[in-house]
Write a protein that holds these residues in place. Structure first.
Motif, mmCIF file in Angstrom:
data_model
loop_
_atom_site.group_PDB
_atom_site.id
_atom_site.type_symbol
_atom_site.label_atom_id
_atom_site.label_comp_id
_atom_site.label_asym_id
_atom_site.label_seq_id
_atom_site.Cartn_x
_atom_site.Cartn_y
_atom_site.Cartn_z
ATOM 1 N N PRO A 101 9.939 -11.771 -3.489
ATOM 2 C CA PRO A 101 9.683 -11.767 -2.047
ATOM 3 C C PRO A 101 8.185 -11.709 -1.750
ATOM 4 N N VAL A 102 7.827 -12.228 -0.599
ATOM 5 C CA VAL A 102 6.438 -12.208 -0.156
ATOM 6 C C VAL A 102 6.103 -10.801 0.311
ATOM 7 N N THR A 103 4.952 -10.267 -0.123
ATOM 8 C CA THR A 103 4.580 -8.902 0.254
ATOM 9 C C THR A 103 3.361 -8.863 1.164
ATOM 10 N N THR A 104 2.670 -9.999 1.333
ATOM 11 C CA THR A 104 1.495 -10.012 2.208
ATOM 12 C C THR A 104 1.592 -11.166 3.196
ATOM 13 N N ARG A 105 0.798 -11.060 4.241
ATOM 14 C CA ARG A 105 0.698 -12.124 5.240
ATOM 15 C C ARG A 105 -0.720 -12.111 5.795
ATOM 16 N N THR A 106 -1.030 -13.058 6.634
ATOM 17 C CA THR A 106 -2.369 -13.163 7.215
ATOM 18 C C THR A 106 -2.372 -12.560 8.610
ATOM 19 N N CYS A 107 -3.380 -11.749 8.884
ATOM 20 C CA CYS A 107 -3.551 -11.176 10.229
ATOM 21 C C CYS A 107 -3.874 -12.320 11.182
ATOM 22 N N PRO A 108 -3.174 -12.411 12.324
ATOM 23 C CA PRO A 108 -3.429 -13.528 13.241
ATOM 24 C C PRO A 108 -4.790 -13.448 13.938
ATOM 25 N N TYR A 109 -5.449 -12.292 13.887
ATOM 26 C CA TYR A 109 -6.720 -12.114 14.583
ATOM 27 C C TYR A 109 -7.935 -12.297 13.667
ATOM 28 N N CYS A 110 -7.941 -11.570 12.532
ATOM 29 C CA CYS A 110 -9.122 -11.637 11.660
ATOM 30 C C CYS A 110 -8.898 -12.485 10.411
ATOM 31 N N LYS A 111 -7.667 -12.985 10.231
ATOM 32 C CA LYS A 111 -7.315 -13.905 9.134
ATOM 33 C C LYS A 111 -7.456 -13.291 7.742
ATOM 34 N N THR A 112 -7.365 -11.954 7.632
ATOM 35 C CA THR A 112 -7.387 -11.316 6.322
ATOM 36 C C THR A 112 -5.959 -11.050 5.876
ATOM 37 N N SER A 113 -5.781 -10.763 4.611
ATOM 38 C CA SER A 113 -4.466 -10.516 4.040
ATOM 39 C C SER A 113 -4.056 -9.068 4.302
ATOM 40 N N ILE A 114 -2.831 -8.893 4.864
ATOM 41 C CA ILE A 114 -2.301 -7.551 5.131
ATOM 42 C C ILE A 114 -0.868 -7.476 4.630
ATOM 43 N N ASN A 115 -0.363 -6.261 4.505
ATOM 44 C CA ASN A 115 1.019 -6.039 4.088
ATOM 45 C C ASN A 115 1.974 -6.541 5.162
ATOM 46 N N VAL A 116 3.134 -7.075 4.751
ATOM 47 C CA VAL A 116 4.079 -7.625 5.720
ATOM 48 C C VAL A 116 4.671 -6.551 6.622
ATOM 49 N N ALA A 117 4.721 -5.305 6.158
ATOM 50 C CA ALA A 117 5.302 -4.228 6.959
ATOM 51 C C ALA A 117 4.276 -3.561 7.881
ATOM 52 N N ALA A 118 3.016 -3.981 7.805
ATOM 53 C CA ALA A 118 1.961 -3.340 8.604
ATOM 54 C C ALA A 118 2.186 -3.574 10.094
ATOM 55 N N THR A 119 1.894 -2.524 10.885
ATOM 56 C CA THR A 119 1.965 -2.650 12.340
ATOM 57 C C THR A 119 0.575 -2.681 12.952
ATOM 58 N N CYS A 145 -9.250 -5.170 11.241
ATOM 59 C CA CYS A 145 -9.748 -5.343 12.613
ATOM 60 C C CYS A 145 -9.067 -4.395 13.609
ATOM 61 N N CYS A 146 -8.119 -3.591 13.147
ATOM 62 C CA CYS A 146 -7.402 -2.590 13.952
ATOM 63 C C CYS A 146 -6.555 -3.189 15.073
ATOM 64 N N SER A 147 -6.188 -4.467 14.946
ATOM 65 C CA SER A 147 -5.323 -5.094 15.942
ATOM 66 C C SER A 147 -3.879 -4.713 15.684
ATOM 67 N N ASN A 148 -3.107 -4.612 16.768
ATOM 68 C CA ASN A 148 -1.681 -4.358 16.621
ATOM 69 C C ASN A 148 -0.992 -5.658 16.214
ATOM 70 N N VAL A 149 -0.167 -5.576 15.181
ATOM 71 C CA VAL A 149 0.588 -6.741 14.706
ATOM 72 C C VAL A 149 2.043 -6.336 14.537
ATOM 73 N N LYS A 150 2.922 -7.313 14.653
ATOM 74 C CA LYS A 150 4.347 -7.035 14.487
ATOM 75 C C LYS A 150 4.707 -7.137 13.012
ATOM 76 N N PRO A 151 5.500 -6.158 12.507
ATOM 77 C CA PRO A 151 5.923 -6.250 11.106
ATOM 78 C C PRO A 151 6.870 -7.436 10.912
ATOM 79 N N VAL A 152 6.916 -7.936 9.701
ATOM 80 C CA VAL A 152 7.742 -9.096 9.376
ATOM 81 C C VAL A 152 8.846 -8.656 8.430
ATOM 82 N N GLU A 153 10.056 -9.170 8.685
ATOM 83 C CA GLU A 153 11.177 -8.883 7.798
ATOM 84 C C GLU A 153 10.962 -9.575 6.456
#
Length: 182
Positions: free
Chosen positions: A118-136, A141-149
């Motif tokens: 399974p994929v464990t990381t994704r790209t932040c839509p704001y700063c384009k860095t790699s973050i965990n898929v479960a991150a909120t 960049c401290c932006s709020n992001v929705k976690p991904v299933e």
């Protein structure tokens, strides 16, 4: 002493051994592919074109005896001529294409055998860095992001086939046991 410890750690990692095996297999495969092209593929193609031996396609660029037709590359070079070996280049191109096709088939087969994790990381839509898929919240960049299933790891095609065959075999065995009891 640190140099030797580093070298030993490098050797124990396994990458060096894997690389050595790959190089050895590659050199053996090169000789097999070269023979396949030179001895098996090019002669029929030469017959189709009219009995032409591709390895002897060459152009005399300079030197040799003027007005003499040389039957082979070796004869032209022995006479001191500089040759443009078109046929040898064509043989090399065909060897390259066959080798790349064989590698493509091997990689394709290995990808079917490999379990998809399974994929464990994704790209932040704001700063384009790699973050965990479960991150909120993005840690960069401290932006709020929705976690991904995250989907569970799926079996490889080979594992799926083996499970299917095992299930089918168990069903047949239970039928055979029922028949033999009666």
């Amino acid at each position: 002493m640190s140099f030797f410890k580093d070298f030993r750690a490098f050797m124990e990692r396994g990458n060096a051994i894997d690389m050595a095996v790959g190089i050895i297999v590659g050199s053996v495969m090169t000789s097999v592919v070269n023979s396949l092209v030179k001895d098996v593929i090019m002669p029929p193609i030469g017959l189709l074109i009219g009995g032409v031996d591709f390895s002897q396609w060459f152009i005399v660029l300079k030197g040799g005896v003027t007005g003499v037709h040389y039957p082979t590359v070796a004869a032209a070079q022995a006479a001191g001529a500089t040759t443009l070996n078109i046929g040898l280049f064509l043989n090399s191109v065909v060897s390259f294409l066959i080798t790349m096709f064989a590698i493509f088939l091997f990689v394709r087969m290995m990808n079917k055998i490999r379990t998809q994790k399974p994929v464990t990381t994704r790209t932040c839509p704001y700063c384009k860095t790699s973050i965990n898929v479960a991150a909120t919240k993005c840690p960069n960049c401290c932006s709020n992001v929705k976690p991904v299933e995250v989907a569970a790891a799926s079996d490889s095609d080979l594992e799926k086939s083996v499970k299917k065959l095992t299930k089918m075999a168990k069903g047949k065995i239970s039928k055979i046991k029922k028949i033999t009891k009666n």
